[in-house]
Scaffold this motif. Structure first.
Motif, PDB file in Angstrom:
ATOM      1  N   HIS A   1       7.696   7.675  14.638  1.00  0.00           N
ATOM      2  CA  HIS A   1       7.159   8.635  14.971  1.00  0.00           C
ATOM      3  C   HIS A   1       5.781   8.849  14.284  1.00  0.00           C
ATOM      4  N   LEU A   2       5.877   8.591  12.902  1.00  0.00           N
ATOM      5  CA  LEU A   2       4.877   8.730  11.970  1.00  0.00           C
ATOM      6  C   LEU A   2       3.650   7.719  12.349  1.00  0.00           C
ATOM      7  N   PHE A   3       4.054   6.428  12.774  1.00  0.00           N
ATOM      8  CA  PHE A   3       3.199   5.423  13.398  1.00  0.00           C
ATOM      9  C   PHE A   3       2.441   5.898  14.516  1.00  0.00           C
ATOM     10  N   GLU A   4       3.371   6.779  15.380  1.00  0.00           N
ATOM     11  CA  GLU A   4       2.589   7.229  16.606  1.00  0.00           C
ATOM     12  C   GLU A   4       1.633   8.225  16.135  1.00  0.00           C
ATOM     13  N   LEU A   5       1.940   9.292  15.483  1.00  0.00           N
ATOM     14  CA  LEU A   5       0.865  10.294  15.012  1.00  0.00           C
ATOM     15  C   LEU A   5      -0.364   9.409  14.401  1.00  0.00           C
ATOM     16  N   GLY A   6       0.073   8.839  13.338  1.00  0.00           N
ATOM     17  CA  GLY A   6      -1.064   8.063  12.751  1.00  0.00           C
ATOM     18  C   GLY A   6      -1.959   7.265  13.767  1.00  0.00           C
ATOM     19  N   GLN A   7      -1.549   6.917  14.646  1.00  0.00           N
ATOM     20  CA  GLN A   7      -2.611   5.897  15.887  1.00  0.00           C
ATOM     21  C   GLN A   7      -3.340   7.048  16.524  1.00  0.00           C
ATOM     22  N   LEU A   8      -2.736   8.163  16.602  1.00  0.00           N
ATOM     23  CA  LEU A   8      -3.536   9.184  17.233  1.00  0.00           C
ATOM     24  C   LEU A   8      -4.678   9.777  16.332  1.00  0.00           C
ATOM     25  N   ALA A   9      -4.534   9.746  15.174  1.00  0.00           N
ATOM     26  CA  ALA A   9      -5.353  10.186  14.254  1.00  0.00           C
ATOM     27  C   ALA A   9      -6.618   9.196  13.981  1.00  0.00           C
ATOM     28  N   GLN A  10      -6.090   7.855  14.019  1.00  0.00           N
ATOM     29  CA  GLN A  10      -7.077   6.916  14.144  1.00  0.00           C
ATOM     30  C   GLN A  10      -8.002   6.806  15.385  1.00  0.00           C
ATOM     31  N   ALA A  11      -7.199   7.055  16.454  1.00  0.00           N
ATOM     32  CA  ALA A  11      -7.635   6.875  17.948  1.00  0.00           C
ATOM     33  C   ALA A  11      -9.097   8.006  17.761  1.00  0.00           C
ATOM     34  N   ARG A  12      -8.656   8.969  17.307  1.00  0.00           N
ATOM     35  CA  ARG A  12      -9.727  10.045  17.632  1.00  0.00           C
ATOM     36  C   ARG A  12     -10.641  10.180  16.619  1.00  0.00           C
ATOM     37  N   LEU A  13     -10.725   8.947  15.557  1.00  0.00           N
ATOM     38  CA  LEU A  13     -11.865   9.020  14.614  1.00  0.00           C
ATOM     39  C   LEU A  13     -13.091   8.714  15.343  1.00  0.00           C
ATOM     40  N   ARG A  14     -14.003   9.655  15.276  1.00  0.00           N
ATOM     41  CA  ARG A  14     -15.240   9.433  15.978  1.00  0.00           C
ATOM     42  C   ARG A  14     -16.092   8.436  15.713  1.00  0.00           C
ATOM     43  N   LEU A  15     -16.298   8.207  14.430  1.00  0.00           N
ATOM     44  CA  LEU A  15     -16.995   6.996  13.835  1.00  0.00           C
ATOM     45  C   LEU A  15     -16.198   5.895  14.331  1.00  0.00           C
ATOM     46  N   ARG A  16     -15.106   5.625  14.344  1.00  0.00           N
ATOM     47  CA  ARG A  16     -14.399   4.408  14.601  1.00  0.00           C
ATOM     48  C   ARG A  16     -14.778   4.112  16.134  1.00  0.00           C
TER      49      ARG A  16
END
Lengths: 278, 278
Positions: free
Chosen positions: B98-113
């Motif tokens: 689940h940590l992976f899940e949340l982490g992926q969310l954080a990454q996916a929302r990074l605007r610069l990315r």
DNA sequence: TCCATGCGTTCCACTGAGCGGGACACTGCC
DNA sequence: GGCAGTGTCCCGCTCAGTGGAACGCATGGA
């Protein structure tokens, strides 16, 4: 404590495979949960951000039914460790980069993924399509790895995402060869995603029967209109599926190649099952 | 609260860019940190797993200087939310899916990315090499995105990893155009990675001067022997760098293409800076 | 075989940490 | 200008989280 189930093999690191009590999907269910209250609440705060990108202190307090001051305290603690961040422009909070870091660690250490990576790469090379590794978790499938099609223009961000078992090829095939997992989905219901999505337990059971007959799970437009997937199960020594590998492509592209792709997937999944069990 | 710095633009979601008080690298520093004690300790527990894959209750208690019962309580709470899991074979704990899940969310929302993804894809296509997006965090660079070289056989797992600024091209080029970031690295020291790694502040400063002159950061074997990278800075309106994009390849391959690659990177990074600032 | 030492887990009593309520400054809107 | 929001800070009460001790179970050496 996560209920320990009779997992014969440990390649699937998700202990909480099927019998996880509840993981709040739409709106976090407060209070429920063992252990430390403040820690549990802090994790509830994180869960709020699974629903919305950015949230304010009052917003979170309202959702979780806690005092504004409590929410503020939790958020500052989470921020001080980089689990959340404050957007200086909007003044709102969101998930932090450190969460991403830790999450990547969790993924990188997943043994099944390490074993699957070379085979996924080969599958992608041979088929020319996007490939996934999905692991069962609760009544859903989590995409633990995804290698994008070489010619896919835009890189999509669906890795790490959680999908209900009834609308993905991986979900269907795991459910077909894992009664507990299928039952968990029946209890959780069948939320529609597209007009093709399975909506009833009867349809679900029929799909599972078909899946068992074919040996692969297939979806046509049940998660995304115009997209299809095929998936083969990764099984433990007892034959129970706990993960799956899949190939996804536009329906028009995949349909003619369905048989060949299925054969490739079944062979790869069988090999992966052996490696993981050994 | 993470100290709010004068970030002119918000594309970099990492608020705690340079002035993060401390993020424990080798061994978590206990107690330090604002806010709720039990929550902070719970996060310390997670941090322990950044060092070791699997840990037992007593092990964690010893590391953090807390009672065994406390560690056990924290772990069961974390497990009940999927942030950690228990390995049924070894009885030890590890990071959860689940940590992976949340982490992926954080990454996916990074605007610069999101802004960078198409350009990264293009860069990979044109150069044929692996490309990165790195963002500054503390005295390190975190790889927020990585697109592997099309012909890379094995997919490496370095995404989301944290690298000291002095041994990566991205780190050098951000430091060159961001004095605060460079200073943070000087304070943090220069741990050696290979025999090529910068070891002194003097060498570091000289490297930054060269980087400023060239407009790109370059490393040859300073992180991994035989591998080279070039990186160009992503800058805010004030000209301060807060992220970078890079191309990585074996030294023998990259060296002859260095000039062309640099030009491509600088042009892409400039465009990205404009998009992010606008 | 027996004891010693490690482990994870459970229970319990004490107390201080985390809780909610309230006050404050600030912003934007009617 | 008031009003309804917000985020932040403070304070006193009390219950939640703490550490210690005890337990059962492995492991390993004498």
């Amino acid at each position: 404590m996560t209920a320990t189930l009779p997992l014969t093999s440990d390649v699937l690191r998700t202990v909480s495979c099927v019998t996880t009590p509840k993981r709040p999907q739409p709106i976090p269910e407060r209070g429920a949960g063992e252990g430390l209250k403040s820690v549990a609440t802090a994790l509830d705060v994180l869960e709020c951000f699974a629903v919305d990108d950015e949230l304010g202190v009052s917003d979170i307090a309202r959702r979780l039914g806690i005092a504004k001051s409590t929410a503020h305290r939790l958020l500052t603690t989470l921020c001080s460790r980089g689990m959340t961040e404050k957007n200086p422009e909007s003044g709102l909070y969101r998930l932090g980069m450190h969460l991403f870091e830790l999450g990547q660690l969790a993924q990188a250490r997943l043994r099944l993924r390490q074993l699957a990576l070379p085979m996924l790469g080969e599958l992608r090379a041979v088929t020319g399509h996007t490939v996934h590794l999905g692991v069962a978790d609760g009544a859903d499938v989590v995409h633990a790895e995804r290698l994008d099609s070489p010619d896919s223009v835009r890189v999509m961000g669906t890795m790490g995402r959680r999908f209900p078992a009834h609308c993905t090829a991986t979900g269907k095939v795991i459910a077909a060869f894992n009664p507990d997992f299928a039952e968990a989905r029946r209890r959780a219901g069948f939320p529609p995603r597209t007009r093709m999505t399975i909506r009833t337990a009867a349809d679900f059971d029929q799909a599972l029967a078909t899946t068992r007959r074919l040996g692969v799970g297939i979806v046509h437009g049940e998660a995304v209109i115009g997209m299809s997937s095929v998936a083969a199960p990764v099984r433990d020594l007892s034959g129970k599926a706990y993960a799956a590998i899949s190939v996804a492509a536009p329906t028009l592209v995949l349909r003619p190649e369905l048989e060949r792709t299925s054969r490739l997937l079944i062979s790869a999944a069988r090999q992966l099952s052996r490696m993981a069990a050994g």
